[in-house]
Design a protein around this motif. Structure first.
Motif, short mmCIF file in Angstrom:
data_model
loop_
_atom_site.label_atom_id
_atom_site.label_comp_id
_atom_site.label_asym_id
_atom_site.label_seq_id
_atom_site.Cartn_x
_atom_site.Cartn_y
_atom_site.Cartn_z
N ASN A 1 50.05 35.56 51.53
CA ASN A 1 49.23 35.23 52.70
C ASN A 1 50.04 34.42 53.71
OD1 ASN A 1 46.85 36.52 51.94
ND2 ASN A 1 46.15 34.77 50.73
N GLU A 2 50.84 33.47 53.22
CA GLU A 2 51.68 32.68 54.12
C GLU A 2 52.74 33.56 54.78
OE1 GLU A 2 53.33 29.89 56.42
OE2 GLU A 2 51.45 29.69 55.29
N HIS A 3 53.31 34.49 54.01
CA HIS A 3 54.33 35.38 54.56
C HIS A 3 53.74 36.28 55.65
CE1 HIS A 3 58.01 37.59 54.74
NE2 HIS A 3 57.50 38.70 54.23
N ILE A 4 52.55 36.79 55.41
CA ILE A 4 51.87 37.62 56.42
C ILE A 4 51.60 36.80 57.68
CG2 ILE A 4 49.71 38.83 56.94
CD1 ILE A 4 49.70 39.69 53.94
N SER A 5 51.22 35.53 57.49
CA SER A 5 50.99 34.65 58.63
C SER A 5 52.26 34.47 59.45
CB SER A 5 50.49 33.29 58.13
OG SER A 5 50.40 32.36 59.18
N GLN A 6 53.39 34.31 58.78
CA GLN A 6 54.66 34.16 59.48
C GLN A 6 55.05 35.44 60.22
OE1 GLN A 6 56.45 31.40 59.88
NE2 GLN A 6 54.99 30.20 58.67
N LEU A 7 54.80 36.59 59.61
CA LEU A 7 55.08 37.87 60.28
C LEU A 7 54.22 38.03 61.53
CD1 LEU A 7 55.32 40.30 57.20
CD2 LEU A 7 57.19 39.59 58.70
N ARG A 8 52.97 37.57 61.46
CA ARG A 8 52.08 37.66 62.62
C ARG A 8 52.60 36.82 63.78
NH1 ARG A 8 46.79 37.36 58.95
NH2 ARG A 8 46.32 39.59 58.76
N LYS A 9 53.22 35.68 63.46
CA LYS A 9 53.79 34.82 64.50
C LYS A 9 54.91 35.56 65.24
CE LYS A 9 52.79 30.40 62.23
NZ LYS A 9 53.37 29.18 61.62
N PHE A 10 55.77 36.25 64.47
CA PHE A 10 56.85 37.02 65.10
C PHE A 10 56.26 38.17 65.93
CE2 PHE A 10 59.50 34.77 62.11
CZ PHE A 10 60.73 34.69 62.75
N LYS A 11 55.26 38.82 65.41
CA LYS A 11 54.62 39.94 66.10
C LYS A 11 53.98 39.47 67.40
CE LYS A 11 51.17 43.61 65.29
NZ LYS A 11 50.05 43.22 66.17
N SER A 12 53.28 38.34 67.32
CA SER A 12 52.61 37.80 68.51
C SER A 12 53.63 37.40 69.58
CB SER A 12 51.76 36.60 68.11
OG SER A 12 51.18 35.99 69.25
#
Length: 280
Positions: A244-255
């Motif tokens: 879940n934390e990793h997905i959150s970090q990926l979303r930051k890069f995506k955003s």
């Protein structure tokens, strides 16, 4: 010292080679459901004799369980049933809480030492065994207070012979930490490999253009599901937390990319660069 190794693949085979090289043992029994593994381990002089579980356990001073973690949880209680108060049992699994819990109330619990050698590759089988593979790596002993002093000393001697540096921690902490520094790496590698295979249909193009960076990142995706599905199953809650934390970090890069916020993208990368000071 006679050693019985349950599981003559990559980990068990590598341990056998190193312990023979160091003179810790003069005879190793190989116990494996795969007869081809036994044959190859004999051919490579990893083991001295292939045998069944009961004979291998009863004839060994030390028994090393080096099989997938689900299987280890099932096998361990039966192994403890067979041993005397002068034998020692250790495992080499990547998750520890489940296997410790499986024998919590066993009358021979003190003869067992929970161990995890922090090393592995994407390869498998005795033909992949490497004697010096553990040198300089961490060897984690969990819940040492639950093991008899002489059993603990035996395993500490093994860890030293493998040229590993010892770390002591409880099983629950071990599983949390390995979820972050090991298990998530494998999930990420599997996901990246699937992403590339889904989006890049031309296998020859992947082969021709793959850089060393890509190859090293997806190397773990070659690891066998027979080993890793049990690990993810045993450490499910911790893996989900880190995922879940990793997905959150990926979303930051995506955003950052979607919003063309390159200053924030630079901040994310700069923050990630702090890992240089930790992993040299």
């Amino acid at each position: 010292m006679k050693i019985g190794i349950i599981g003559t693949g990559l980990i068990g085979g590598s341990m056998a080679l190193k312990l023979k090289e160091k003179g810790i043992t003069n005879f190793i029994y190989g116990i494996d459901n795969d007869q081809q593994h036994i044959n190859k381990a004999l051919e490579l002089n990893i083991i001295n004799e292939g045998t069944d579980l009961e004979q291998g356990v009863k004839n060994s001073d030390l028994i090393i369980i080096a099989i997938p973690v689900d299987a280890a949880r099932k096998v361990l209680p039966g192994v403890l049933d067979l041993i005397s108060d002068h034998q020692t049992v250790m495992d080499a699994g990547s998750t520890k809480a489940g296997i410790v819990k499986a024998v919590k109330d066993h009358p021979k619990r003190s003869r067992f030492v929970a161990f995890h050698p922090m090393w592995g590759t994407e390869n498998s089988g005795p033909q992949s065994a490497i004697a010096d593979s553990f040198s300089g790596k961490a060897g984690v002993i969990c819940n040492k207070e639950e093991s008899a002093e002489d059993a603990l000393q035996t395993v500490e001697k093994i860890v030293e012979a493998l040229d590993m540096h010892m770390i002591y921690m409880n099983a629950e902490d071990h599983d949390i930490h390995t979820a972050y520094i090991s298990h998530i790496s494998h999930i990420t590698s599997y996901a990246l490999a699937n992403t590339v295979l889904e989006k890049e249909r031309e296998e020859e193009t992947i082969f021709q253009l793959a850089s060393s960076g890509f190859s090293s990142t997806v190397r773990l995706a070659k690891s066998h599901p027979e080993m890793w599905v049990p690990i993810f199953r045993q450490n499910k809650e911790n893996v989900l937390d880190v995922l879940n934390e990793h997905i959150s970090q990926l979303r930051k890069f995506k955003s950052a990319l979607e919003k063309e916020n390159y200053e924030y993208l630079e901040e994310l990368i700069t923050n990630a660069n702090r890992i240089r000071g930790i992993l040299r």
